[in-house]
Enzyme design. Structure first.
Site, PDB file in Angstrom:
ATOM      1  N   ASN A  84       0.688  -1.256  -0.046  1.00 52.98           N
ATOM      2  CA  ASN A  84      -0.072   0.230   0.106  1.00 52.98           C
ATOM      3  C   ASN A  84       0.888   1.314   0.042  1.00 52.98           C
ATOM      4  O   ASN A  84       2.024   1.189   0.046  1.00 52.98           O
ATOM      5  CB  ASN A  84      -1.013  -0.074   1.075  1.00 52.98           C
ATOM      6  CG  ASN A  84      -2.331   0.729   1.050  1.00 52.98           C
ATOM      7  OD1 ASN A  84      -2.361   1.615   0.356  1.00 52.98           O
ATOM      8  ND2 ASN A  84      -3.336   0.037   1.441  1.00 52.98           N
ATOM      9  N   HIS A 114      22.957   1.928  12.579  1.00 53.85           N
ATOM     10  CA  HIS A 114      24.081   2.540  12.803  1.00 53.85           C
ATOM     11  C   HIS A 114      24.801   1.700  13.966  1.00 53.85           C
ATOM     12  O   HIS A 114      24.016   1.586  15.162  1.00 53.85           O
ATOM     13  CB  HIS A 114      24.004   4.016  12.895  1.00 53.85           C
ATOM     14  CG  HIS A 114      23.452   4.627  11.639  1.00 53.85           C
ATOM     15  ND1 HIS A 114      24.023   4.562  10.361  1.00 53.85           N
ATOM     16  CD2 HIS A 114      21.898   5.039  11.363  1.00 53.85           C
ATOM     17  CE1 HIS A 114      23.306   5.258   9.454  1.00 53.85           C
ATOM     18  NE2 HIS A 114      21.963   5.280  10.012  1.00 53.85           N
ATOM     19  N   GLY A 146      -0.733  -1.514   8.788  1.00 52.56           N
ATOM     20  CA  GLY A 146      -0.462  -0.198   8.614  1.00 52.56           C
ATOM     21  C   GLY A 146       0.505   0.416   9.615  1.00 52.56           C
ATOM     22  O   GLY A 146       0.245   0.268  10.832  1.00 52.56           O
ATOM     23  N   THR A 169      10.921  -5.930  16.705  1.00 53.45           N
ATOM     24  CA  THR A 169      12.214  -5.591  16.894  1.00 53.45           C
ATOM     25  C   THR A 169      12.993  -7.334  16.958  1.00 53.45           C
ATOM     26  O   THR A 169      14.352  -7.011  16.789  1.00 53.45           O
ATOM     27  CB  THR A 169      12.435  -5.245  18.343  1.00 53.45           C
ATOM     28  OG1 THR A 169      11.692  -6.074  19.288  1.00 53.45           O
ATOM     29  CG2 THR A 169      11.812  -3.801  18.452  1.00 53.45           C
ATOM     30  N   ARG A 184       4.834  -8.647  19.865  1.00 55.67           N
ATOM     31  CA  ARG A 184       5.022  -9.955  20.578  1.00 55.67           C
ATOM     32  C   ARG A 184       3.720 -10.543  20.124  1.00 55.67           C
ATOM     33  O   ARG A 184       2.677 -10.190  19.790  1.00 55.67           O
ATOM     34  CB  ARG A 184       5.147  -9.794  22.158  1.00 55.67           C
ATOM     35  CG  ARG A 184       3.751  -9.104  22.684  1.00 55.67           C
ATOM     36  CD  ARG A 184       3.908  -8.559  24.205  1.00 55.67           C
ATOM     37  NE  ARG A 184       2.869  -8.192  24.950  1.00 55.67           N
ATOM     38  CZ  ARG A 184       2.040  -7.139  24.651  1.00 55.67           C
ATOM     39  NH1 ARG A 184       2.242  -6.322  23.565  1.00 55.67           N
ATOM     40  NH2 ARG A 184       0.972  -6.980  24.918  1.00 55.67           N
TER      41      ARG A 184
END
Length: 189
Positions: A84, A114, A146, A169, A184
């Site tokens: 989208n 970084h 989204g 993550t 999670r």
């Protein structure tokens, strides 16, 4: 000795201002500008631009503009993929998206990061920071809600749904619903 591009794709610290990377980065910016400014009903032109921008794509791929990338060539899409509008794919390493997968509006996929040590982050070559990048893999039949953000090195298993606004993550297994910040597993399917 490895080139900066080879270091980038190997997950090592690299200098993004290297000429070979800089040249492709500029080409990708031109191609994405053309794609984002092509009428949505000009299927032939859109297809030709995607062929030049992406590393590979299967049949029946739809990407709504605007769509932003770093290099484009490190993005590999399966068959029947819908992406989208307002998505950002920082493809300094490989982004693989499986068949029958949907990416909601405003999703960001980051392969690049970084160093946390300021001394390692600084580059002698201009304003750009040293970087490293890890691949992102999204399986078949996945839905990414989204405004989700997917971080470097993450794999999302087949048949999984990621709730809107999630920050992914770490890797998420197959056939689950997962959401949140950090993302999670909420339930197994």
């Amino acid at each position: 000795m490895k080139t900066e591009k080879e270091k980038m794709l190997a997950g090592e610290i690299y200098d993004c201002s290297a000429p070979e990377l800089w040249e492709r980065w500029h080409l990708a910016k031109r191609l994405q500008w053309e794609y984002n400014n092509t009428p949505s009903d000009d299927a032939g032109r859109l297809s030709a631009l995607l062929d030049r921008l992406l590393g590979s794509r299967g049949e029946q791929v739809w990407i709504s503009a605007p769509f932003l990338v770093d290099y484009g060539e490190n993005i590999h899409l399966g068959h029947h993929v819908e992406i989208n509008m307002d998505c950002v794919f920082l493809d300094c390493n490989r982004i693989t998206i499986g068949d029958y997968t949907g990416i909601g509006p405003g999703v960001h996929i980051y392969t690049v990061f970084h160093p946390t040590d300021p001394g390692e982050r600084r580059s002698a070559n201009g304003p750009f920071w040293n970087s490293a990048a890890l691949p992102v893999t999204i399986g078949n039949n996945v839905w990414i809600g989204g405004r989700s953000v997917i971080l470097p090195g993450v794999t999302i298993g087949d048949g999984t749904t990621i709730g809107a606004g999630s920050v992914v993550t770490r890797s998420i297994p197959a056939h689950v619903v997962a959401a949140g910040n950090p993302c999670r597993v909420i339930r197994h399917l």
